[in-house]
Design a protein around this motif. Structure first.
Motif, short mmCIF file in Angstrom:
data_model
loop_
_atom_site.label_atom_id
_atom_site.label_comp_id
_atom_site.label_asym_id
_atom_site.label_seq_id
_atom_site.Cartn_x
_atom_site.Cartn_y
_atom_site.Cartn_z
N PHE A 136 17.96 78.24 31.00
CA PHE A 136 17.69 79.05 32.15
C PHE A 136 16.47 80.10 31.61
CE2 PHE A 136 21.60 77.56 33.79
CZ PHE A 136 21.38 77.47 35.01
N GLU A 137 15.79 80.46 32.62
CA GLU A 137 14.87 81.66 32.32
C GLU A 137 15.55 82.95 32.13
OE1 GLU A 137 11.72 81.56 31.67
OE2 GLU A 137 10.59 79.91 32.79
N THR A 138 15.58 83.32 30.92
CA THR A 138 16.44 84.81 30.48
C THR A 138 16.56 85.82 31.41
OG1 THR A 138 15.81 83.91 28.19
CG2 THR A 138 16.63 86.11 28.60
N PRO A 139 15.39 86.42 32.02
CA PRO A 139 15.59 87.49 32.93
C PRO A 139 16.45 86.92 34.36
CG PRO A 139 13.30 87.19 32.31
CD PRO A 139 13.93 85.82 31.82
N LEU A 140 16.35 85.69 34.78
CA LEU A 140 16.98 85.52 35.98
C LEU A 140 18.51 85.18 35.79
CD1 LEU A 140 14.69 82.33 37.16
CD2 LEU A 140 14.37 84.86 37.65
N VAL A 141 18.83 84.64 34.45
CA VAL A 141 20.22 84.53 34.25
C VAL A 141 20.87 85.81 33.84
CG1 VAL A 141 20.16 83.86 31.94
CG2 VAL A 141 22.05 82.98 33.55
N GLU A 142 20.23 86.45 33.23
CA GLU A 142 20.62 88.14 33.18
C GLU A 142 20.98 88.93 34.16
OE1 GLU A 142 17.86 89.74 30.32
OE2 GLU A 142 18.56 88.75 28.58
N ALA A 143 20.18 88.72 35.14
CA ALA A 143 20.35 89.33 36.49
C ALA A 143 22.03 89.11 36.87
CB ALA A 143 19.39 89.17 37.67
N PHE A 144 22.69 88.00 36.75
CA PHE A 144 24.12 88.02 37.11
C PHE A 144 25.09 87.89 35.71
CE2 PHE A 144 21.21 85.73 39.78
CZ PHE A 144 21.35 86.13 41.03
N GLY A 152 27.22 84.12 37.61
CA GLY A 152 26.55 83.37 38.48
C GLY A 152 25.67 82.84 38.03
N PHE A 153 24.82 81.65 38.26
CA PHE A 153 23.78 81.08 37.59
C PHE A 153 22.75 80.81 38.87
CE2 PHE A 153 26.97 80.19 34.95
CZ PHE A 153 26.66 80.51 33.55
N PHE A 308 12.61 87.34 42.19
CA PHE A 308 13.49 87.30 43.18
C PHE A 308 14.15 86.19 43.14
CE2 PHE A 308 9.51 89.41 44.50
CZ PHE A 308 10.12 90.83 44.94
N THR A 309 15.62 86.16 42.97
CA THR A 309 16.39 85.01 42.54
C THR A 309 17.73 85.23 43.28
OG1 THR A 309 17.23 83.60 40.78
CG2 THR A 309 17.38 86.15 40.44
N VAL A 310 18.34 83.85 43.52
CA VAL A 310 19.59 83.90 44.23
C VAL A 310 20.47 83.18 43.31
CG1 VAL A 310 20.74 83.32 46.31
CG2 VAL A 310 18.55 84.30 46.36
N ALA A 311 21.85 83.57 43.25
CA ALA A 311 22.84 82.60 42.40
C ALA A 311 23.76 81.99 43.09
CB ALA A 311 23.26 83.45 41.31
N GLY A 344 9.02 72.07 45.95
CA GLY A 344 8.45 73.32 45.83
C GLY A 344 8.98 74.46 46.65
N PHE A 345 9.94 74.41 47.39
CA PHE A 345 10.20 75.45 48.40
C PHE A 345 10.94 76.93 47.36
CE2 PHE A 345 11.46 71.82 51.31
CZ PHE A 345 10.42 71.99 52.15
N GLU A 346 11.51 76.42 46.36
CA GLU A 346 11.96 77.31 45.46
C GLU A 346 11.41 76.72 43.80
OE1 GLU A 346 15.77 80.17 45.37
OE2 GLU A 346 16.40 78.04 46.16
N LEU A 347 11.29 77.73 43.03
CA LEU A 347 10.93 77.20 41.74
C LEU A 347 12.18 76.84 41.05
CD1 LEU A 347 7.98 79.75 41.16
CD2 LEU A 347 8.04 77.12 41.69
N PRO A 348 12.42 75.93 40.00
CA PRO A 348 13.46 75.73 39.50
C PRO A 348 13.72 76.89 38.23
CG PRO A 348 11.98 74.17 38.59
CD PRO A 348 11.12 75.01 39.85
N SER A 349 14.92 77.61 38.04
CA SER A 349 15.27 78.31 37.29
C SER A 349 15.54 77.80 35.86
CB SER A 349 16.41 79.27 37.72
OG SER A 349 17.53 78.44 38.06
N ARG A 350 15.49 76.66 35.56
CA ARG A 350 15.73 75.76 34.38
C ARG A 350 14.19 75.40 33.78
NH1 ARG A 350 20.53 74.14 32.23
NH2 ARG A 350 22.22 74.40 33.46
#
Length: 423
Positions: A136-144, A152-153, A308-311, A344-350
């Motif tokens: 996972f992209e580090t900043p994204l997973v750290e948000a949860f 959350g992931f 901006f991310t959602v888990a 392409g509606f969302e970008l993959p967090s991996r």
């Protein structure tokens, strides 16, 4: 879009605890594997997944992902619930009443407050080597995450990138800016009175947070507002000056648009800073516009952008936790995520999925993917909703020239912190 911090009092937290106990009324000695339905393949278990509404195309794509999951897990059936209005209010009410879904969407900005209540299941014991958290992209997973515990992931994300009108750039004979000083310079050459502005702006904290901290200041300190810091003001002043002094930047309402994507598509701005969501919008609504994308220009020699991310998160009161994790791990795993983000509606967090789909080298989305490792995620503490509401109110006042920026942010900070103290 964002709501105030909830469950701030002990009384409501106690209600939540009661709800959790009510939701876990089965025999405490029940076998966890059988409870989840994953060890008894003759018994099908229904797992509830709740989220907000989306476009028909996204809804169809999610249905496909869930069908793929059910095919690979015949003992688990997914009941997908769409909460169309007041999503977080509905989720909180259901959690308090012990009727929350097993798995549900959680925006990063809401995560800290929800983690504090204890209603989210800690996930460290569920993950194994095959789940590959490092992917996972580090900043994204750290948000949860809190205190080395994952709650959350991220299912996907978008950063912000610079959208620019290729024809306007060619006509003006300017290059795509790589620094903020260059952006301000080319904006002057791209501006045509009030017909076309060089730069379309979003004067709100969700879009300017990374700018505010680009000179070393901090917007939030110890879960309180700190945006009256001299370094924050110094960083934001050029943004305001480009609108009031240079007159080479404008917000959407200045040109009769609802948002900067529309402003850009209408040809009212030669550049805007927007997210992945603007790509399908522009392609469908303004198919004739020839545009390119680049990383957000550096400020003070440093790269910066927002994310901006959602888990997917699990209800701690769920009676089907192993089955819920099977669903979560598939949706945020490599296979499920590749299908979900394939359009392409969302970008993959991996990162591996972004590479597999070619987004990291894509002519447009490559700039968004490049920003993920250094992005500032829109999430910071339990009081961010109070902080950004007060910031936005006063920052717009300064942006419109109705007050001095330093005075406006000082007043906003004092008001925000009084609200925080009086919760």
């Amino acid at each position: 879009m964002f709501k105030k911090k909830w469950l701030a009092t002990l009384g409501i937290s106690a209600l939540l605890a009661g709800g959790i106990l009510a939701g876990c009324s089965n025999d405490a000695g029940e076998d966890k594997g059988t409870d989840a339905g994953t060890t008894d393949e003759t018994k099908q278990v229904e797992v509830t997944l709740a989220g907000w509404g989306s476009s028909p195309e996204e809804a169809e794509l999610l249905s496909q992902v869930l069908a793929d999951f059910e095919e690979k897990h015949p003992n688990i059936k997914v009941k997908h619930e769409v909460i169309a209005d007041q999503y977080m209010d509905v989720i909180k009410t259901r959690l308090i009443g012990g009727e929350g879904p097993d798995v549900f969407y959680l925006d990063a900005v809401e995560a800290p407050a929800l983690i504090e209540t204890g209603v989210l299941e800690p996930l460290n014991d569920y993950t194994g080597n095959d789940f590959d958290i490092e992917d996972f992209e580090t900043p994204l997973v750290e948000a949860f995450q809190k205190d080395d515990t994952y709650y959350g992931f991220p299912k996907g994300y978008s950063t912000l990138a610079l959208f620019y009108n290729k024809q306007m750039f060619a006509d003006a004979g300017v290059e795509v800016p790589t620094t903020w000083d260059e952006l301000r310079e080319v904006s002057e050459k791209l501006t045509d009175g009030t017909n076309v502005y060089g730069f379309g702006q979003n004067p709100e904290l969700a879009r300017t947070y990374f700018i505010a901290e680009s000179f070393g200041g901090e917007v939030v300190v110890d879960n309180k507002a700190n945006f009256a810091d001299e370094k924050v003001i110094e960083a934001l002043q050029p943004y305001v000056d480009q609108h009031l002094v240079d007159k080479t930047a404008a917000q959407p309402s200045d040109v009769g648009a609802d948002w900067t994507g529309e402003m850009f598509g209408q040809g009212k701005a030669a550049m805007v800073i927007e997210g992945n969501w603007a790509i399908p919008y522009l392609d469908s609504t303004f198919p004739d516009i020839d545009y390119g994308m680049a990383e957000v220009p550096t400020i003070n020699g440093e790269k910066g952008t927002m994310a901006f991310t959602v888990a997917y998160v699990m209800n701690a009161a769920s009676e089907k936790k192993e089955a819920a994790w099977e669903l979560m791990s598939y949706l945020t795993g490599k296979e499920g995520m590749e299908t979900w983000t394939s359009k392409g509606f969302e970008l993959p967090s991996r990162t591996s999925v972004a590479e597999s789909l070619g987004y990291d080298k894509d002519e447009l989305r490559g700039a968004l993917v490049a920003g993920a490792p250094y992005a500032t995620v829109w999430s910071n503490g339990t009081n961010l909703p109070i902080i950004f509401n007060n910031f936005n109110n006063q920052f717009v006042s300064a942006y419109l020239g109705q007050s001095d920026l330093a005075d406006a942010l000082k007043e906003a900070e004092e008001t925000a912190n009084k609200e925080i103290e009086n919760q």
